[in-house]
Write an enzyme that holds these catalytic residues in place. Structure first.
Site, PDB file in Angstrom:
ATOM      1  N   SER A   1       6.304   1.937  -3.402  1.00  0.00           N
ATOM      2  CA  SER A   1       5.215   1.423  -4.530  1.00  0.00           C
ATOM      3  C   SER A   1       5.479   1.790  -5.794  1.00  0.00           C
ATOM      4  O   SER A   1       4.612   1.333  -6.738  1.00  0.00           O
ATOM      5  CB  SER A   1       3.753   2.095  -3.973  1.00  0.00           C
ATOM      6  OG  SER A   1       3.449   1.394  -2.793  1.00  0.00           O
TER       7      SER A   1
ATOM      8  N   PRO B   1       2.633   6.193  -9.373  1.00  0.00           N
ATOM      9  CA  PRO B   1       3.387   7.113  -9.265  1.00  0.00           C
ATOM     10  C   PRO B   1       3.486   7.461  -7.872  1.00  0.00           C
ATOM     11  O   PRO B   1       2.752   7.725  -7.054  1.00  0.00           O
ATOM     12  CB  PRO B   1       2.739   8.233 -10.186  1.00  0.00           C
ATOM     13  CG  PRO B   1       1.390   7.807 -10.266  1.00  0.00           C
ATOM     14  CD  PRO B   1       1.352   6.454  -9.896  1.00  0.00           C
ATOM     15  N   ASP B   2       4.864   8.278  -7.376  1.00  0.00           N
ATOM     16  CA  ASP B   2       4.742   8.877  -6.266  1.00  0.00           C
ATOM     17  C   ASP B   2       4.264  10.380  -6.327  1.00  0.00           C
ATOM     18  O   ASP B   2       3.386  10.682  -7.398  1.00  0.00           O
ATOM     19  CB  ASP B   2       6.378   8.916  -5.618  1.00  0.00           C
ATOM     20  CG  ASP B   2       7.299   9.910  -6.283  1.00  0.00           C
ATOM     21  OD1 ASP B   2       6.845  10.415  -7.236  1.00  0.00           O
ATOM     22  OD2 ASP B   2       8.546   9.772  -6.096  1.00  0.00           O
ATOM     23  N   PHE B   3       4.460  11.193  -5.371  1.00  0.00           N
ATOM     24  CA  PHE B   3       3.643  12.571  -5.516  1.00  0.00           C
ATOM     25  C   PHE B   3       4.564  13.600  -6.064  1.00  0.00           C
ATOM     26  O   PHE B   3       4.158  14.316  -6.867  1.00  0.00           O
ATOM     27  CB  PHE B   3       3.354  12.840  -3.922  1.00  0.00           C
ATOM     28  CG  PHE B   3       2.209  12.146  -3.312  1.00  0.00           C
ATOM     29  CD1 PHE B   3       0.840  12.076  -3.671  1.00  0.00           C
ATOM     30  CD2 PHE B   3       2.497  10.600  -2.626  1.00  0.00           C
ATOM     31  CE1 PHE B   3      -0.091  11.133  -3.416  1.00  0.00           C
ATOM     32  CE2 PHE B   3       1.549   9.877  -2.231  1.00  0.00           C
ATOM     33  CZ  PHE B   3       0.239  10.114  -2.597  1.00  0.00           C
ATOM     34  N   ARG B   4       5.872  13.609  -5.463  1.00  0.00           N
ATOM     35  CA  ARG B   4       6.658  14.611  -5.626  1.00  0.00           C
ATOM     36  C   ARG B   4       8.122  14.613  -6.658  1.00  0.00           C
ATOM     37  O   ARG B   4       8.690  15.493  -6.896  1.00  0.00           O
ATOM     38  CB  ARG B   4       7.262  15.264  -4.256  1.00  0.00           C
ATOM     39  CG  ARG B   4       5.966  15.663  -3.431  1.00  0.00           C
ATOM     40  CD  ARG B   4       6.362  16.277  -2.071  1.00  0.00           C
ATOM     41  NE  ARG B   4       5.184  16.739  -1.450  1.00  0.00           N
ATOM     42  CZ  ARG B   4       4.388  15.800  -0.680  1.00  0.00           C
ATOM     43  NH1 ARG B   4       4.533  14.711  -0.592  1.00  0.00           N
ATOM     44  NH2 ARG B   4       3.057  16.287  -0.099  1.00  0.00           N
TER      45      ARG B   4
ATOM     46  N   ASN C   1       1.354   5.528   2.880  1.00  0.00           N
ATOM     47  CA  ASN C   1       0.748   5.135   1.417  1.00  0.00           C
ATOM     48  C   ASN C   1      -0.804   4.631   1.634  1.00  0.00           C
ATOM     49  O   ASN C   1      -0.987   3.828   2.801  1.00  0.00           O
ATOM     50  CB  ASN C   1       1.424   3.812   0.671  1.00  0.00           C
ATOM     51  CG  ASN C   1       2.995   4.325   0.719  1.00  0.00           C
ATOM     52  OD1 ASN C   1       3.013   5.541   0.400  1.00  0.00           O
ATOM     53  ND2 ASN C   1       3.963   3.516   0.025  1.00  0.00           N
ATOM     54  N   ILE C   2      -1.502   5.020   0.656  1.00  0.00           N
ATOM     55  CA  ILE C   2      -3.104   4.521   0.710  1.00  0.00           C
ATOM     56  C   ILE C   2      -3.438   3.669  -0.278  1.00  0.00           C
ATOM     57  O   ILE C   2      -4.382   3.265  -0.520  1.00  0.00           O
ATOM     58  CB  ILE C   2      -3.877   6.024   0.551  1.00  0.00           C
ATOM     59  CG1 ILE C   2      -3.418   6.541  -0.863  1.00  0.00           C
ATOM     60  CG2 ILE C   2      -3.750   7.012   1.674  1.00  0.00           C
ATOM     61  CD1 ILE C   2      -4.420   7.659  -1.350  1.00  0.00           C
ATOM     62  N   ASP C   3      -2.417   2.776  -0.852  1.00  0.00           N
ATOM     63  CA  ASP C   3      -2.503   2.052  -1.952  1.00  0.00           C
ATOM     64  C   ASP C   3      -2.737   0.429  -1.267  1.00  0.00           C
ATOM     65  O   ASP C   3      -3.142  -0.560  -1.906  1.00  0.00           O
ATOM     66  CB  ASP C   3      -1.592   1.844  -2.608  1.00  0.00           C
ATOM     67  CG  ASP C   3      -0.249   1.653  -1.988  1.00  0.00           C
ATOM     68  OD1 ASP C   3       0.068   1.006  -1.022  1.00  0.00           O
ATOM     69  OD2 ASP C   3       0.950   2.075  -2.442  1.00  0.00           O
TER      70      ASP C   3
ATOM     71  N   HIS D   1      -1.822   7.737   6.978  1.00  0.00           N
ATOM     72  CA  HIS D   1      -2.585   8.716   6.299  1.00  0.00           C
ATOM     73  C   HIS D   1      -4.144   8.035   5.756  1.00  0.00           C
ATOM     74  O   HIS D   1      -4.658   8.277   4.725  1.00  0.00           O
ATOM     75  CB  HIS D   1      -1.858   9.269   5.025  1.00  0.00           C
ATOM     76  CG  HIS D   1      -0.803  10.264   5.491  1.00  0.00           C
ATOM     77  ND1 HIS D   1       0.230  10.550   4.384  1.00  0.00           N
ATOM     78  CD2 HIS D   1      -0.680  10.720   6.488  1.00  0.00           C
ATOM     79  CE1 HIS D   1       1.077  11.286   5.226  1.00  0.00           C
ATOM     80  NE2 HIS D   1       0.708  11.628   6.229  1.00  0.00           N
TER      81      HIS D   1
ATOM     82  N   THR E   1      10.200   7.871   0.872  1.00  0.00           N
ATOM     83  CA  THR E   1       9.628   8.962   1.400  1.00  0.00           C
ATOM     84  C   THR E   1      10.355  10.343   1.247  1.00  0.00           C
ATOM     85  O   THR E   1      11.544  10.457   1.644  1.00  0.00           O
ATOM     86  CB  THR E   1       8.948   8.935   2.598  1.00  0.00           C
ATOM     87  OG1 THR E   1       8.170  10.150   3.075  1.00  0.00           O
ATOM     88  CG2 THR E   1       9.852   8.622   3.690  1.00  0.00           C
TER      89      THR E   1
ATOM     90  N   ASN F   1      16.378   5.711   0.024  1.00  0.00           N
ATOM     91  CA  ASN F   1      15.761   6.507  -1.082  1.00  0.00           C
ATOM     92  C   ASN F   1      16.469   7.141  -2.247  1.00  0.00           C
ATOM     93  O   ASN F   1      17.777   6.923  -2.088  1.00  0.00           O
ATOM     94  CB  ASN F   1      15.497   8.004  -0.037  1.00  0.00           C
ATOM     95  CG  ASN F   1      14.077   8.587  -0.643  1.00  0.00           C
ATOM     96  OD1 ASN F   1      12.955   7.827  -0.585  1.00  0.00           O
ATOM     97  ND2 ASN F   1      13.968   9.789  -1.107  1.00  0.00           N
TER      98      ASN F   1
ATOM     99  N   CYS G   1      14.334   1.438  -3.612  1.00  0.00           N
ATOM    100  CA  CYS G   1      14.044   0.650  -2.637  1.00  0.00           C
ATOM    101  C   CYS G   1      14.083  -0.775  -2.701  1.00  0.00           C
ATOM    102  O   CYS G   1      14.497  -1.507  -1.951  1.00  0.00           O
ATOM    103  CB  CYS G   1      12.807   0.941  -2.008  1.00  0.00           C
ATOM    104  SG  CYS G   1      12.370   2.743  -1.481  1.00  0.00           S
TER     105      CYS G   1
END
Ligand code: OAD
Ligand code: ZN
Length: 274
Positions: A7, A13-16, A87-89, A106, A181, A205, A239
């Site tokens: 996404s 943005p991603d998390f990490r 993803n929660i989007d 999640h 991921t 990735n 991706c």
């Protein structure tokens, strides 16, 4: 299997990822540690940061990426056993993938519940959204506890659907594709080991992740643990670019482009900008 990396090309943005990832950009929320924003214990005491962030990232403001449409194309071809996403989007739903074929491991913003332990009343997405966009903290009108979208926070269990489907899905799939991921969050990350030993696994990735420290504990791209089996393949990069390349090799270039342009046309005709 997918994570935030499918996404990022939509502008989420991603998390990490260092510097650009969400966890490196939460200074203004004054959190004790970045993951606290998704920690259930912290949320019960300090719900505000989560709701402020939820407003910023709220589904409906983003267009699915080529990676999402590639998964949709797999569905159209009758090749998609299931799409497991962290993803929660909601972008896989937005891309039109049949919800039956999606496992939101999640959770998502789709439904919400009061977190009062004796209440747990369900609330609609629309009700919560209105509160979030009015900068109000959603509270249960029965017990006054917080109402939280059904996103799985650290300290909470994953949705029952995840556990109900995984054994059959992973036991019967004949190709596992993992995209975008870090494979750092359990139990999701361990799913890569749930396919049969003969099943090929493809990781797409930007960086190498999920590599085995001992036989059977993860990817083995270089045949360190079981010798050269060619079962694990790696595409290091974006991706979207990898999905475009895959589509090209499969002779699906036009179909992939059509899915995306049809979507954009439809949203334009609904008067939304993209
Ligand atoms: P992470 O941010 O941990 O990992 C994203 C991975 O995708 C990183 O390895 C990036 O290098 C890679 N990446 C980013 N953009 C990419 C692109 N365009 N193409 C290819 N790779 C790209 O995100 P997740 O693994 O999804 O939990 O995080 C897992 C969970 O941790 C999330 O579901 C979230 C978080 O805490 C909840 O929201 C409950
Ligand atoms: Zn309640």
């Amino acid at each position: 299997m997918a994570g935030a990396g499918i996404s990022t090309d939509a502008g989420i943005p991603d998390f990490r990822s260092p510097e650009t990832g969400l966890y490196d950009n939460l200074q203004s929320y004054k959190l004790p540690y970045p993951e606290a924003i998704f920690s259930i214990d912290y949320f019960r005491r300090q719900p505000k940061p989560f709701y402020v962030l939820a407003k910023e990232l709220y589904p409906g403001q983003f267009v699915p990426t080529k990676s999402h449409f590639f998964v949709k194309l797999l569905e159209k071809k009758g090749l998609l056993r299931r799409h497991y996403t962290q993803n929660i989007d909601c972008l896989e739903r937005v891309a039109g993938i049949d919800p039956e074929l999606i496992v939101e491991a999640h959770g998502s913003f789709h439904t919400a519940h009061c977190i009062g332990r004796k209440c747990l009343k369900e609330y609609s997405q629309a009700w919560v959204k209105e509160k979030i966009f009015q900068d109000e903290i959603p509270r249960c009108n029965v017990c006054k506890s917080l109402v939280k979208p059904d996103i799985t926070f650290f300290g909470e269990g994953l949705p029952p659907r995840f556990f109900e489907l995984l054994e059959n899905d992973f036991g019967s799939c004949d190709l596992l594709v993992v995209m975008g991921t870090s494979l750092l969050v359990q139990p999701f990350a361990s799913l890569i080991n749930d396919v049969a030993n003969s099943v090929p696994r493809l990781l797409i990735n930007r960086v190498r992740v999920g590599e085995a420290s001992a036989p059977g504990t993860g990817f083995d791209f270089d045949g360190k643990h079981v010798g050269r089996t060619h079962r694990d393949a790696l595409v290091l990069g974006d991706c979207d670019a990898a999905c475009v390349l895959l589509a090209e090799r499969l002779g699906w270039t036009d179909e992939l482009a059509e899915l995306r342009s049809a979507f954009l046309e439809e949203t334009n005709s609904l008067g939304q900008d993209q």
